[in-house]
Write a protein that holds these residues in place. Structure first.
Motif, PDB file in Angstrom:
ATOM      1  N   LYS A  73      -6.614  -7.751 -55.093  1.00 52.40           N
ATOM      2  CA  LYS A  73      -7.062  -6.367 -55.050  1.00 52.40           C
ATOM      3  C   LYS A  73      -7.084  -5.315 -53.596  1.00 52.40           C
ATOM      4  CE  LYS A  73      -8.644  -6.583 -59.943  1.00 52.40           C
ATOM      5  NZ  LYS A  73      -9.463  -5.395 -60.930  1.00 52.40           N
ATOM      6  N   PRO A  74      -6.430  -6.394 -52.417  1.00 53.01           N
ATOM      7  CA  PRO A  74      -6.519  -5.406 -51.479  1.00 53.01           C
ATOM      8  C   PRO A  74      -6.076  -4.594 -51.253  1.00 53.01           C
ATOM      9  CG  PRO A  74      -4.546  -6.934 -51.436  1.00 53.01           C
ATOM     10  CD  PRO A  74      -5.478  -6.843 -52.579  1.00 53.01           C
ATOM     11  N   THR A  75      -6.574  -3.690 -50.409  1.00 55.21           N
ATOM     12  CA  THR A  75      -6.405  -1.746 -50.356  1.00 55.21           C
ATOM     13  C   THR A  75      -5.103  -1.750 -48.962  1.00 55.21           C
ATOM     14  OG1 THR A  75      -8.260  -1.092 -50.744  1.00 55.21           O
ATOM     15  CG2 THR A  75      -7.586  -0.230 -48.966  1.00 55.21           C
ATOM     16  N   VAL A  76      -3.890  -1.699 -48.535  1.00 51.42           N
ATOM     17  CA  VAL A  76      -3.103  -1.019 -48.030  1.00 51.42           C
ATOM     18  C   VAL A  76      -3.562  -0.678 -46.542  1.00 51.42           C
ATOM     19  CG1 VAL A  76      -0.834  -0.610 -47.674  1.00 51.42           C
ATOM     20  CG2 VAL A  76      -1.935  -1.208 -50.251  1.00 51.42           C
ATOM     21  N   GLN A  77      -3.139  -1.711 -45.655  1.00 48.76           N
ATOM     22  CA  GLN A  77      -3.422  -1.120 -43.969  1.00 48.76           C
ATOM     23  C   GLN A  77      -2.290  -0.920 -43.509  1.00 48.76           C
ATOM     24  OE1 GLN A  77      -6.580  -3.034 -42.526  1.00 48.76           O
ATOM     25  NE2 GLN A  77      -8.151  -3.401 -43.949  1.00 48.76           N
ATOM     26  N   TYR A  78      -2.434   0.669 -42.282  1.00 50.24           N
ATOM     27  CA  TYR A  78      -1.393   0.167 -41.272  1.00 50.24           C
ATOM     28  C   TYR A  78      -0.898  -0.996 -40.766  1.00 50.24           C
ATOM     29  CZ  TYR A  78       0.435   1.087 -36.809  1.00 50.24           C
ATOM     30  OH  TYR A  78       1.307   1.013 -35.130  1.00 50.24           O
ATOM     31  N   GLY A  79      -0.105  -1.219 -40.789  1.00 51.29           N
ATOM     32  CA  GLY A  79       0.829  -3.131 -39.993  1.00 51.29           C
ATOM     33  C   GLY A  79       0.992  -4.054 -40.872  1.00 51.29           C
ATOM     34  N   ASP A  80       0.352  -3.788 -42.669  1.00 47.28           N
ATOM     35  CA  ASP A  80       0.431  -4.707 -43.269  1.00 47.28           C
ATOM     36  C   ASP A  80       1.577  -4.708 -44.030  1.00 47.28           C
ATOM     37  OD1 ASP A  80      -2.309  -5.642 -43.554  1.00 47.28           O
ATOM     38  OD2 ASP A  80      -2.909  -3.539 -45.414  1.00 47.28           O
ATOM     39  N   TYR A  81       2.517  -6.038 -43.685  1.00 46.89           N
ATOM     40  CA  TYR A  81       3.058  -6.308 -44.586  1.00 46.89           C
ATOM     41  C   TYR A  81       3.460  -6.501 -46.017  1.00 46.89           C
ATOM     42  CZ  TYR A  81       8.024  -8.255 -44.318  1.00 46.89           C
ATOM     43  OH  TYR A  81       9.653  -8.776 -44.646  1.00 46.89           O
ATOM     44  N   ILE A  82       3.367  -5.406 -46.758  1.00 45.76           N
ATOM     45  CA  ILE A  82       3.979  -5.832 -48.277  1.00 45.76           C
ATOM     46  C   ILE A  82       4.828  -6.909 -48.580  1.00 45.76           C
ATOM     47  CG2 ILE A  82       3.721  -4.806 -50.752  1.00 45.76           C
ATOM     48  CD1 ILE A  82       3.059  -1.759 -49.390  1.00 45.76           C
TER      49      ILE A  82
ATOM     50  N   ASN B 151       2.423   6.254 -41.011  1.00 45.60           N
ATOM     51  CA  ASN B 151       2.259   7.872 -42.333  1.00 45.60           C
ATOM     52  C   ASN B 151       2.731   7.317 -43.339  1.00 45.60           C
ATOM     53  OD1 ASN B 151       4.615   7.106 -41.545  1.00 45.60           O
ATOM     54  ND2 ASN B 151       5.347   9.873 -41.635  1.00 45.60           N
ATOM     55  N   SER B 152       2.131   6.010 -43.688  1.00 45.63           N
ATOM     56  CA  SER B 152       2.734   5.446 -45.300  1.00 45.63           C
ATOM     57  C   SER B 152       1.851   6.089 -46.010  1.00 45.63           C
ATOM     58  CB  SER B 152       2.429   3.711 -45.710  1.00 45.63           C
ATOM     59  OG  SER B 152       2.029   3.976 -46.568  1.00 45.63           O
ATOM     60  N   SER B 153       2.185   6.882 -47.672  1.00 42.70           N
ATOM     61  CA  SER B 153       1.813   7.179 -48.535  1.00 42.70           C
ATOM     62  C   SER B 153       0.876   6.305 -48.961  1.00 42.70           C
ATOM     63  CB  SER B 153       2.969   6.943 -49.749  1.00 42.70           C
ATOM     64  OG  SER B 153       3.292   8.548 -49.584  1.00 42.70           O
ATOM     65  N   TYR B 154       0.462   4.538 -49.002  1.00 46.53           N
ATOM     66  CA  TYR B 154      -0.140   4.043 -49.273  1.00 46.53           C
ATOM     67  C   TYR B 154      -1.746   4.069 -48.690  1.00 46.53           C
ATOM     68  CZ  TYR B 154       3.899   3.654 -52.076  1.00 46.53           C
ATOM     69  OH  TYR B 154       4.648   4.410 -53.279  1.00 46.53           O
ATOM     70  N   CYS B 155      -1.611   3.828 -47.465  1.00 44.19           N
ATOM     71  CA  CYS B 155      -2.183   3.350 -46.178  1.00 44.19           C
ATOM     72  C   CYS B 155      -3.685   3.701 -47.409  1.00 44.19           C
ATOM     73  CB  CYS B 155      -1.714   4.421 -45.127  1.00 44.19           C
ATOM     74  SG  CYS B 155      -1.800   3.546 -43.894  1.00 44.19           S
ATOM     75  N   GLY B 156      -4.363   3.488 -47.165  1.00 40.98           N
ATOM     76  CA  GLY B 156      -5.986   3.458 -48.021  1.00 40.98           C
ATOM     77  C   GLY B 156      -6.322   2.691 -49.750  1.00 40.98           C
ATOM     78  N   VAL B 157      -4.910   3.412 -50.248  1.00 43.36           N
ATOM     79  CA  VAL B 157      -4.395   3.015 -51.441  1.00 43.36           C
ATOM     80  C   VAL B 157      -4.606   1.397 -52.195  1.00 43.36           C
ATOM     81  CG1 VAL B 157      -2.584   3.203 -53.393  1.00 43.36           C
ATOM     82  CG2 VAL B 157      -3.499   4.874 -51.713  1.00 43.36           C
ATOM     83  N   GLY B 158      -5.108   1.768 -53.138  1.00 51.17           N
ATOM     84  CA  GLY B 158      -4.912  -0.050 -53.592  1.00 51.17           C
ATOM     85  C   GLY B 158      -3.699  -0.964 -53.799  1.00 51.17           C
ATOM     86  N   LEU B 159      -3.542  -1.793 -53.714  1.00 51.21           N
ATOM     87  CA  LEU B 159      -1.644  -1.991 -53.649  1.00 51.21           C
ATOM     88  C   LEU B 159      -1.258  -1.815 -55.312  1.00 51.21           C
ATOM     89  CD1 LEU B 159       0.850  -3.569 -52.934  1.00 51.21           C
ATOM     90  CD2 LEU B 159      -1.282  -5.849 -52.445  1.00 51.21           C
ATOM     91  N   SER B 160      -2.341  -2.772 -55.747  1.00 52.28           N
ATOM     92  CA  SER B 160      -2.386  -2.567 -57.686  1.00 52.28           C
ATOM     93  C   SER B 160      -2.830  -1.062 -58.254  1.00 52.28           C
ATOM     94  CB  SER B 160      -3.558  -3.350 -57.753  1.00 52.28           C
ATOM     95  OG  SER B 160      -4.809  -3.300 -57.953  1.00 52.28           O
ATOM     96  N   CYS B 161      -2.445  -0.020 -57.530  1.00 52.83           N
ATOM     97  CA  CYS B 161      -2.576   1.145 -57.690  1.00 52.83           C
ATOM     98  C   CYS B 161      -1.471   1.831 -56.923  1.00 52.83           C
ATOM     99  CB  CYS B 161      -3.725   2.496 -56.706  1.00 52.83           C
ATOM    100  SG  CYS B 161      -4.897   2.281 -57.740  1.00 52.83           S
ATOM    101  N   ILE B 162       0.003   0.930 -56.248  1.00 55.15           N
ATOM    102  CA  ILE B 162       0.857   1.406 -56.202  1.00 55.15           C
ATOM    103  C   ILE B 162       2.209   1.229 -57.277  1.00 55.15           C
ATOM    104  CG2 ILE B 162       3.041   1.470 -54.629  1.00 55.15           C
ATOM    105  CD1 ILE B 162       1.194  -0.466 -52.940  1.00 55.15           C
ATOM    106  N   GLN B 163       2.608   2.726 -57.941  1.00 55.76           N
ATOM    107  CA  GLN B 163       3.962   2.213 -58.515  1.00 55.76           C
ATOM    108  C   GLN B 163       4.948   1.784 -58.494  1.00 55.76           C
ATOM    109  OE1 GLN B 163       2.894   3.783 -62.039  1.00 55.76           O
ATOM    110  NE2 GLN B 163       1.064   4.485 -61.906  1.00 55.76           N
ATOM    111  N   LEU B 164       5.262   0.901 -58.842  1.00 55.15           N
ATOM    112  CA  LEU B 164       6.541  -0.045 -58.454  1.00 55.15           C
ATOM    113  C   LEU B 164       7.304   0.197 -59.974  1.00 55.15           C
ATOM    114  CD1 LEU B 164       5.166  -3.134 -57.216  1.00 55.15           C
ATOM    115  CD2 LEU B 164       5.547  -1.477 -55.596  1.00 55.15           C
TER     116      LEU B 164
END
Length: 109
Positions: A50-59, A16-29
């Protein structure tokens, strides 16, 4: 610019991450934090790819100051109030659908 102790932070992406389907570079850190990449199926994917974040990824991300670590972890763990969404995360939908419909059949039969 001088750096103190660099801190590598890793967070597993929940379903239920807010970042599933979002590009890693688009996350506001938070300021002075940077995304390094993510680990998917035992493979490192750098942020430059420029990967897209998916469920189960380790950021993986770096905090340039130890005081930023809690804010960085909180940001990366941001979730939706729902458990999962078929439009954003790549779960095994056929298996989940069969389990769900089997439960309904058991209830109404």
């Amino acid at each position: 610019m001088s750096f103190g102790e660099l801190n590598l932070v890793g967070v597993t992406v929940q379903e239920n991450s807010s970042y599933c389907g979002v590009g890693l570079s688009c996350i506001q850190l938070p300021k002075n934090c940077v995304a390094v990449g993510l680990v998917r199926k035992e493979q490192l994917i750098l942020a430059g790819d420029k990967p897209t974040v998916q469920y189960g990824d380790y950021i993986l991300a770096l905090a340039l100051n130890p005081a930023l670590v809690p804010a960085l972890k909180m940001t990366l763990r941001k979730t939706h109030p729902i458990s999962w969404s078929p439009l954003r995360c790549s779960l095994n939908w056929e298996e989940n659908y069969l389990l769900l419909t089997k439960d309904f059949v058991d209830i109404y039969v």
